[in-house]
Motif scaffolding. Structure first.
Motif: not given
Length: 156
Positions: A15-40
């Protein structure tokens, strides 16, 4: 959508690896400020906090519809990644992500997004061998439904 994400069977490290990829490495998601609150495997959720850069109508301080749409699209992709990771637990995250692309996206805007944040939820309706179908929702901080959507994604 009435389903809420169940506790994930994924490891904390995954889950930490997913968060890093999704929230930080995908630059557009970082620009949006998109944060994962649940992952199942059955559903994912996230949040975008309102910021001045995301306002589409300055007079009413409404979030731009493109932010809503992009957030819902991203969450749908994340829900497919979760479903694929559950189906193929030994597959590397990069492989799950590289096989994914939007084919069709439909967003119905129901109310303006005004408030401190929007909450996004997505779930996979069907995960086929080549195409996945999803359903998404966007809700305001008060829980009111702001937008609903569906999408089709290539997963080859």
């Amino acid at each position: 959508m009435t389903a809420t994400p169940n506790p994930a069977p994924f490891s904390d490290a995954f889950v930490a690896q997913v968060r890093e990829m999704f929230e930080e490495k995908i630059v557009f998601n970082r620009v949006l400020g998109l944060k994962i609150t649940a992952f199942a495997p059955d559903a994912v959720s996230g949040r975008i906090a309102m910021r001045p850069e995301l306002i589409g109508h300055y007079g009413f301080r409404r979030m731009h519809g493109g932010v809503t749409s992009a957030g819902m699209d991203a969450m749908a992709g994340l829900s497919i990644m979760a479903a694929m990771a559950a189906r193929h637990p030994d597959a590397p995250l990069e492989k799950l992500f590289s096989r994914l692309g939007t084919i069709d996206l439909r967003i119905d805007y129901l109310r303006p997004a005004v408030g401190p944040h929007i909450d996004l939820q997505a779930q996979v309706l069907r995960l086929g061998s080549r195409v996945a179908s999803t359903r998404m929702e966007c809700r305001g901080a008060d829980g009111e439904l702001l937008a609903a959507g569906s999408g089709a994604y290539i997963v080859v």
